[in-house]
Design an enzyme around this catalytic site. Structure first.
Site, mmCIF file in Angstrom:
data_model
loop_
_atom_site.group_PDB
_atom_site.id
_atom_site.type_symbol
_atom_site.label_atom_id
_atom_site.label_comp_id
_atom_site.label_asym_id
_atom_site.label_seq_id
_atom_site.Cartn_x
_atom_site.Cartn_y
_atom_site.Cartn_z
ATOM 1 N N ARG A 1 62.491 66.887 39.842
ATOM 2 C CA ARG A 1 62.195 67.366 38.622
ATOM 3 C C ARG A 1 62.109 68.762 38.995
ATOM 4 N NH1 ARG A 1 64.248 63.084 36.491
ATOM 5 N NH2 ARG A 1 62.953 61.270 36.939
ATOM 6 N N GLU B 1 55.303 53.234 39.941
ATOM 7 C CA GLU B 1 56.889 53.618 40.161
ATOM 8 C C GLU B 1 57.423 53.173 41.671
ATOM 9 O OE1 GLU B 1 57.369 56.968 36.746
ATOM 10 O OE2 GLU B 1 57.211 57.761 38.722
ATOM 11 N N ARG C 1 52.743 50.623 27.508
ATOM 12 C CA ARG C 1 52.485 51.638 28.818
ATOM 13 C C ARG C 1 51.416 52.581 28.453
ATOM 14 N NH1 ARG C 1 57.253 55.568 31.272
ATOM 15 N NH2 ARG C 1 55.688 56.994 32.176
ATOM 16 N N LYS D 1 47.204 62.826 33.575
ATOM 17 C CA LYS D 1 48.241 63.493 32.799
ATOM 18 C C LYS D 1 47.598 63.805 31.360
ATOM 19 C CE LYS D 1 52.473 61.993 35.254
ATOM 20 N NZ LYS D 1 53.921 61.590 35.223
ATOM 21 N N ASP E 1 54.049 60.369 29.558
ATOM 22 C CA ASP E 1 54.705 61.222 30.485
ATOM 23 C C ASP E 1 55.163 62.337 30.170
ATOM 24 O OD1 ASP E 1 55.537 61.684 33.062
ATOM 25 O OD2 ASP E 1 57.170 60.420 33.211
ATOM 26 N N GLU F 1 46.134 66.963 34.537
ATOM 27 C CA GLU F 1 47.246 67.409 35.197
ATOM 28 C C GLU F 1 48.446 67.685 33.895
ATOM 29 O OE1 GLU F 1 49.161 64.569 38.106
ATOM 30 O OE2 GLU F 1 50.978 64.740 37.163
ATOM 31 N N GLU G 1 60.225 68.948 32.459
ATOM 32 C CA GLU G 1 61.161 67.493 32.645
ATOM 33 C C GLU G 1 61.751 67.187 31.477
ATOM 34 O OE1 GLU G 1 59.055 64.482 34.955
ATOM 35 O OE2 GLU G 1 60.648 63.072 34.554
ATOM 36 N N TRP H 1 63.852 45.406 26.611
ATOM 37 C CA TRP H 1 63.406 44.257 25.665
ATOM 38 C C TRP H 1 63.421 44.878 24.309
ATOM 39 C CZ3 TRP H 1 60.592 45.125 30.262
ATOM 40 C CH2 TRP H 1 60.936 43.918 31.395
HETATM 41 O O1 GCW Z 1 57.584 61.289 34.897
HETATM 42 C C1 GCW Z 1 57.948 60.688 36.018
HETATM 43 C C2 GCW Z 1 58.852 61.552 36.631
HETATM 44 C C3 GCW Z 1 58.843 61.078 38.191
HETATM 45 C C4 GCW Z 1 57.557 61.571 38.731
HETATM 46 C C5 GCW Z 1 56.488 60.613 37.952
HETATM 47 C C6 GCW Z 1 55.018 61.023 38.624
HETATM 48 C C7 GCW Z 1 57.165 62.384 41.108
HETATM 49 O O2 GCW Z 1 60.298 61.331 36.067
HETATM 50 O O3 GCW Z 1 59.982 61.912 38.866
HETATM 51 O O4 GCW Z 1 57.610 61.152 39.998
HETATM 52 O O5 GCW Z 1 56.715 60.980 36.611
HETATM 53 O O6 GCW Z 1 54.584 61.796 37.860
HETATM 54 O O7 GCW Z 1 54.575 60.548 39.426
#
Ligand code: GCW
Length: 660
Positions: A143, A268, A318, A342, A347, A369, A375, A523
């Site tokens: 990113r 992830e 989520r 976050k 996200d 965070e 992004e 889905w």
């Molecule tokens: O939003 C996602 C991003 C990933 C990132 C992840 C995170 C570093 O697309 O690229 O990974 O968040 O915050 O861990």
């Protein structure tokens, strides 16, 4: 030096009053940070006034005085700056405080302050003010939108002049911690805590330390397997614990004063305690205990969710994941663990509610965070000044207590008395000549630092300072650039995804319009749009996410009537014919907002063009090109989103505009 120095290049100023202080810099005590402060003042004074300031040790009543004091009201890193007779005094309890005071003095001069108005006492609001780099060791940046890493290249650590200049930029806005590598720790990055890399890390640590910045690294939870050849990384296994103990002792022997580690686990594809049936507290505490004797901290990310989850089950969401995973663990984390959360539950979308973990957990250190790498907000090709968004997050009342319940109170430690807490931003830097790709994206780095230091600063004030430092104080320059910045986030929101729904971007790249683009959409579509309406029902009838908040937030989010409109589609499935408070139907709002967003970009471009005679040509052209591109791209956004919903709803625009 091929690169520029962003806001740390100084304009000549005409403030005559200050000249009387420009005889010498006096220091009573010397260390590497105070030397940096003196160096910064010397070069700034040279550029601003054309005067070379001698540097003298010992007390004095004249000149610029850097003084260590013992005053409770200045805390650990605060400063007091003030003119006094023939002296301008920068006073603090620590050398970091003096460094921040020095940068503030320079900033005020650049902003056109007169000496008599330059007295100020400020103690930073947040104990930790960090930048998280997602730099990979091959030199790429996850990113990253402004070139390659200036920390890593071909699996080696770079130590050069740019590291110091980076430290200067960061310290000038109050940053005191930097995580060097990406949270997705793989391959060579796992080896960062081994002999191979200590020498360079030591060097970087030394440079950072001379600017009051602690070095941190991201850690791979499976290191005992990958580096230690164990067959497990179970945090409760004695063998694993002993392995970590030896390893982390080695790290602290090599890097005394090292800050600690940032960890992304069970997310992830990253390994974590879940593999062994353990909790995140088990994982974090095991590491925390090992580095506690060294004063180290473990920053544990709450970005834990199952990207493979099946949403056909109505309660699966989520957005719920962070709270569902971590809330039950409240009170079980060690004192030197911080949960890094976050700003929103998903996200970094252009609009999200604030994560319910803030104020949801009361006995666990927390850190906010945010992401200044844009992004989902235009990837530094669109202007999107994010400070107003961060201000909204900080000012959000969680109702976890009757007072001092805002996110800013919680993460600064004011609500529950924490000292391990603060704010972190995912970095937007790279090795581009201007560091940030888009020249105006520098305002987000600058602004994040300033805001984490002083959460009371307004977005406009921060913008004004940054513009003064970068482009000067001419009223037209100030006004136009400030207006561009201030309308950029609302404009971006307008021409992209409506009313908090988010995710209408291309999969993986997370860039450009794609209504059905959510990559984990196996889905059905994330936004649940059909012929009658769209939005995700997160009330108790739906996923139940709204109930994760304290009242009255939970009650407000629960119903369409009380839900803040900008988040309507985040919390509710709503018909296209639903009337919003302004009397428009939802579908008409979608059309109008998208057209307005494009018009706002037209205004931004026009305001930039008016600055042709005031901005250095190469910078003027760089920004112009990006704004022209942004305008075209915003039209593409508008057309794709509007036509998608026109086809779904079959309701025409009541203004009869052409919708492609
Ligand atoms: O939003 C996602 C991003 C990933 C990132 C992840 C995170 C570093 O697309 O690229 O990974 O968040 O915050 O861990």
């Amino acid at each position: 030096m091929a690169y520029e120095m962003a806001w740390l290049h100084y304009h000549k100023i005409s403030e005559k009053d200050f000249l009387k202080f420009l005889t010498a810099i006096h220091v009573e005590y010397e260390d590497s940070i105070i030397q940096s402060a003196a160096e910064e003042i010397t070069s700034a004074v040279r550029d601003m006034f054309g005067i070379y300031l001698p540097y003298e040790k010992g007390e004095s009543r004249e000149g610029i005085l850097l003084k260590l004091s013992k005053k409770d009201e200045l805390g650990k890193e605060g400063y007091h700056i003030y003119p006094s007779g023939k002296a301008f005094v920068i006073e603090a309890n620590s050398s970091s405080g003096i460094l921040y005071g020095a940068f503030q003095m320079i900033r005020l001069l650049q902003c056109g302050y007169r000496a008599e108005n330059m007295e100020e006492i400020k103690v930073p609001d947040n104990p930790l003010r960090m930048i998280n780099h997602w730099d990979n060791m091959d030199g790429s940046i996850e990113r990253g939108y402004s070139g390659k890493s200036f920390f890593f290249q071909d699996n080696e650590i770079i130590v050069d002049k740019r590291i110091k200049d980076y430290a200067r930029l960061a310290a000038s806005v109050g940053i005191n911690g930097v995580v060097l590598n990406n949270v997705n720790v793989k391959n060579h990055a796992t080896e960062l805590i081994s002999k191979k890399y200590f020498k360079q890390l030591k060097e970087i640590q030394r440079i950072f330390a001379s600017y009051g910045i602690k070095l941190y690294l991201s850690l791979n939870f499976a290191t005992p397997i990958e580096l230690g050849n164990l067959n497990s990384a179970d945090p409760l296994s004695t063998e694993v614990k002993n392995w970590w103990k030896d390893k982390l002792n080695e790290v602290y022997q090599e890097l005394p004063g090292f800050g600690g580690f940032l960890i992304k686990a069970d997310s992830e594809g990253r390994p974590g305690p879940f593999t062994y049936g353990r909790t995140h507290a088990d994982g974090a505490n095991m590491l925390a205990e090992t580095i506690e004797p060294y004063g180290g901290i473990i920053i544990w990310r709450c970005f834990v969710y199952n990207c493979e989850q099946d949403w056909r089950d109505k309660k699966t969401d989520r957005a719920r994941a962070g709270y569902d995973h971590f809330k039950p663990l409240d009170g079980t984390f060690a004192g030197n663990v911080i949960l890094q959360i976050k700003n929103g539950p998903m996200d970094f979308q252009v609009r999200e509610p604030v994560s319910p973990l803030f104020g949801g957990m009361k006995q666990t250190n927390q850190m906010l965070e945010v992401q200044i790498a844009q992004e989902y907000t235009g990837q530094q090709r669109h202007v999107c000044y994010l400070i107003p968004m961060f201000k909204e997050v900080l000012n959000f009342r969680t109702y976890c207590e009757n007072n001092r319940d805002k996110v800013s109170d919680i993460v600064s430690g004011k609500t529950y008395g924490w000292t391990n807490c603060g704010m972190a931003a995912v970095a937007n830097t790279g090795d581009d000549d201007n560091w940030f790709g888009h020249d105006l994206a520098a305002a987000n780095f600058y602004g994040f630092g300033r805001l984490s230091f002083d959460t009371g600063l307004s977005s406009e004030k921060i913008a004004g300072e940054w513009i003064a430092m970068t482009f000067g104080t001419h009223p037209k320059v100030q006004k136009n650039i400030r207006d561009i910045l201030m309308i950029s986030w609302p404009a971006y929101e307008n021409y992209t995804s409506p009313l908090g729904i988010g995710w209408m971007v291309n999969p993986h790249s997370h860039y450009g319009p794609n209504v059905d683009g959510y990559e984990y959409d196996r889905w059905g579509t994330y936004h649940r749009a059909d012929h009658f309406g769209l939005g995700v029902d997160r009330s108790t009838k739906g996923t139940g996410y709204a109930a994760q908040y304290h009242n009255p937030n939970a009650l407000n989010y629960e119903t369409v009537e009380n839900c803040p409109e900008e988040l309507l589609l985040f919390f509710h499935y709503v018909k296209y014919t639903h009337r919003l408070t302004n009397g428009k139907t939802l579908i008409q709002h979608i059309y109008d907002a998208h057209f307005e967003g494009v018009e706002e970009v037209e205004v931004m471009l026009k305001m930039w063009i008016e600055l042709i005679d005031y901005i250095e040509d190469s910078v003027y052209q760089r920004v112009l090109k990006r704004l022209e591109y942004q305008l075209e791209h915003s039209k593409e956004w508008r057309d794709i989103i509007c036509s998608y919903f026109y086809r779904k709803s079959a309701i025409p625009d009541d203004k009869n505009r052409e919708i492609f």
